[in-house]
Design an enzyme around this catalytic site. Sequence first.
Site, mmCIF file in Angstrom:
data_model
loop_
_atom_site.group_PDB
_atom_site.id
_atom_site.type_symbol
_atom_site.label_atom_id
_atom_site.label_comp_id
_atom_site.label_asym_id
_atom_site.label_seq_id
_atom_site.Cartn_x
_atom_site.Cartn_y
_atom_site.Cartn_z
ATOM 1 N N LYS A 176 -10.673 -4.124 -4.587
ATOM 2 C CA LYS A 176 -11.695 -3.084 -4.763
ATOM 3 C C LYS A 176 -11.101 -1.810 -5.339
ATOM 4 O O LYS A 176 -11.751 -1.054 -6.027
ATOM 5 C CB LYS A 176 -12.291 -2.686 -3.398
ATOM 6 C CG LYS A 176 -13.081 -3.729 -2.694
ATOM 7 C CD LYS A 176 -13.679 -3.104 -1.415
ATOM 8 C CE LYS A 176 -13.882 -4.099 -0.308
ATOM 9 N NZ LYS A 176 -12.864 -4.051 0.745
ATOM 10 N N LYS A 195 0.821 -1.218 0.000
ATOM 11 C CA LYS A 195 0.000 0.000 0.000
ATOM 12 C C LYS A 195 0.846 1.256 0.000
ATOM 13 O O LYS A 195 0.462 2.259 -0.589
ATOM 14 C CB LYS A 195 -0.989 -0.011 1.180
ATOM 15 C CG LYS A 195 -2.062 -1.074 1.007
ATOM 16 C CD LYS A 195 -3.356 -0.727 1.705
ATOM 17 C CE LYS A 195 -4.421 -1.750 1.328
ATOM 18 N NZ LYS A 195 -5.619 -1.703 2.129
ATOM 19 N N LYS A 234 -3.711 -9.695 -6.699
ATOM 20 C CA LYS A 234 -5.051 -10.084 -6.232
ATOM 21 C C LYS A 234 -6.133 -9.133 -6.735
ATOM 22 O O LYS A 234 -5.876 -7.951 -6.974
ATOM 23 C CB LYS A 234 -5.079 -10.206 -4.704
ATOM 24 C CG LYS A 234 -5.141 -8.901 -3.963
ATOM 25 C CD LYS A 234 -5.539 -9.098 -2.495
ATOM 26 C CE LYS A 234 -5.664 -7.718 -1.854
ATOM 27 N NZ LYS A 234 -6.098 -7.705 -0.485
HETATM 28 P P1 TYM Z 1 -10.547 -6.255 3.096
HETATM 29 O O1 TYM Z 1 -11.641 -5.265 3.241
HETATM 30 O O2 TYM Z 1 -9.363 -5.923 2.248
HETATM 31 O O3 TYM Z 1 -11.131 -7.629 2.547
HETATM 32 C C1 TYM Z 1 -12.201 -8.304 3.202
HETATM 33 C C2 TYM Z 1 -12.007 -9.802 3.100
HETATM 34 O O4 TYM Z 1 -11.919 -10.217 1.732
HETATM 35 C C3 TYM Z 1 -10.749 -10.995 1.523
HETATM 36 N N1 TYM Z 1 -10.236 -10.723 0.170
HETATM 37 C C4 TYM Z 1 -9.981 -11.666 -0.743
HETATM 38 N N2 TYM Z 1 -10.090 -13.006 -0.705
HETATM 39 C C5 TYM Z 1 -9.758 -13.687 -1.827
HETATM 40 N N3 TYM Z 1 -9.327 -13.098 -2.966
HETATM 41 C C6 TYM Z 1 -9.184 -11.755 -3.051
HETATM 42 N N4 TYM Z 1 -8.794 -11.184 -4.178
HETATM 43 C C7 TYM Z 1 -9.523 -10.962 -1.904
HETATM 44 N N5 TYM Z 1 -9.529 -9.620 -1.636
HETATM 45 C C8 TYM Z 1 -9.953 -9.500 -0.363
HETATM 46 C C9 TYM Z 1 -9.764 -10.524 2.596
HETATM 47 O O5 TYM Z 1 -8.817 -11.525 2.890
HETATM 48 C C10 TYM Z 1 -10.697 -10.279 3.760
HETATM 49 O O6 TYM Z 1 -10.939 -11.469 4.468
HETATM 50 N N6 TYM Z 1 -7.786 -6.090 7.251
HETATM 51 C C11 TYM Z 1 -9.057 -6.555 6.721
HETATM 52 C C12 TYM Z 1 -10.257 -6.017 7.478
HETATM 53 C C13 TYM Z 1 -10.208 -6.272 8.932
HETATM 54 C C14 TYM Z 1 -10.336 -7.521 9.586
HETATM 55 C C15 TYM Z 1 -10.237 -7.241 10.970
HETATM 56 C C16 TYM Z 1 -10.531 -8.823 9.134
HETATM 57 C C17 TYM Z 1 -10.018 -5.322 9.886
HETATM 58 N N7 TYM Z 1 -10.041 -5.893 11.135
HETATM 59 C C18 TYM Z 1 -10.312 -8.264 11.940
HETATM 60 C C19 TYM Z 1 -10.609 -9.851 10.092
HETATM 61 C C20 TYM Z 1 -10.500 -9.555 11.474
HETATM 62 C C21 TYM Z 1 -9.149 -6.084 5.271
HETATM 63 O O7 TYM Z 1 -8.547 -5.133 4.881
HETATM 64 O O8 TYM Z 1 -10.054 -6.752 4.534
#
Ligand code: TYM
Length: 334
Positions: A200, A115, A197
């Site tokens: 969004k 990032k 990957k």
């Molecule tokens: P975020 O918002 O980036 O993504 C949410 C969830 O989607 C999964 N994900 C994917 N899985 C497979 N292929 C992809 N291309 C892909 N892109 C995203 C992510 O692994 C995630 O599970 N840090 C986290 C948010 C968060 C969180 C937490 C999660 C904050 N606190 C506590 C679990 C527990 C995040 O940025 O997710």
Amino acid sequence: MENNKKIILSGIQPTGVFTLGNYLGAVRSWKQMQEDYNCYYFIADLHSMTIHIDPQKRRQQTREAFALLLACGIDPEKSLVFVQSHNKCHAEMGWIMDCCSQFGELSRMTQFKDKSSKHPDNINAGLFTYPALMAGDILLYQADYVPVGADQTQHLEFTRDVATRFNHTYGEVFKLPEGYFPKAGARVMSLQDPTSKMSKSDTNPKATISILDDEKTILKKFKSAVTDSEACVRFDPEAKPGVSNLMTIYSAITGKTMEEITAEFAGRGYGDFKTAVGECVAEALRPVREKYEELMQERTYLEEQMRRGAEIADKISRRTLTKTKKKIGLLLEK
Ligand code: TYM
């Protein structure tokens, strides 16, 4: 939710409409877990502050993300659903976790490196300490399992390390959480650059499938997905990342194995294969899109669910926060 069921916790950032990666890698399994676990799911709006977003847009995206979770089948009668910033315990625990995290271990986080190279003009301290806030999110609720995509593995390892260190230094407070990765779909790649990957925030709209895309758009995006010139559907992520990614998606939705998929498309061109993948994705996402349209008309209902979620989240997490503060030696207010 006083019972013996294990606790599941996960979050998603409100940084745009969820992608097929979010859905297959995370949210779809969240829905499936509701029957067997105590599930806590939240919109990680505090985490989204590490990237600059227009304030009005952030508000809107947070509402939309909440509605999207419900549209994906998260039922507020079965699971706790809330917005992270509505429960003040997260920010407080985040600071405590900051003070338990080492500069060296935070420096090794690949997400920080990724990032910060994507946004060189805004490498803020929050981006660096992001994993500490995430550790706090998880530990506050004494979660047993954290269902996430493969990209979050390092953050979970970090959470376990910080929890172990805290328990060792101050005495047992935190349960050590385990990651829970879906068998299929843990890593969905970009349709245009299958070595990175699906995200969004990708600026090329052809690279990502949004879970609200209509059937026509989905078919079109799969048609233009990058593949190779071998004209053979077989799973080999190194040599054939594009085709392998499409197979991962097809397998995650239909439940077919890679061998079955190879057999199904033997002797047929990529055209047929891409159409089949597009059609199954469109069919799987149709109910989500329809439910979302309905929910967005019900603003009062959504607000009521957010309020209720925040109240319960505060009640559950405050117990751990108070215990943590006592152990550290913070003077508790009477
Ligand atoms: P975020 O918002 O980036 O993504 C949410 C969830 O989607 C999964 N994900 C994917 N899985 C497979 N292929 C992809 N291309 C892909 N892109 C995203 C992510 O692994 C995630 O599970 N840090 C986290 C948010 C968060 C969180 C937490 C999660 C904050 N606190 C506590 C679990 C527990 C995040 O940025 O997710």
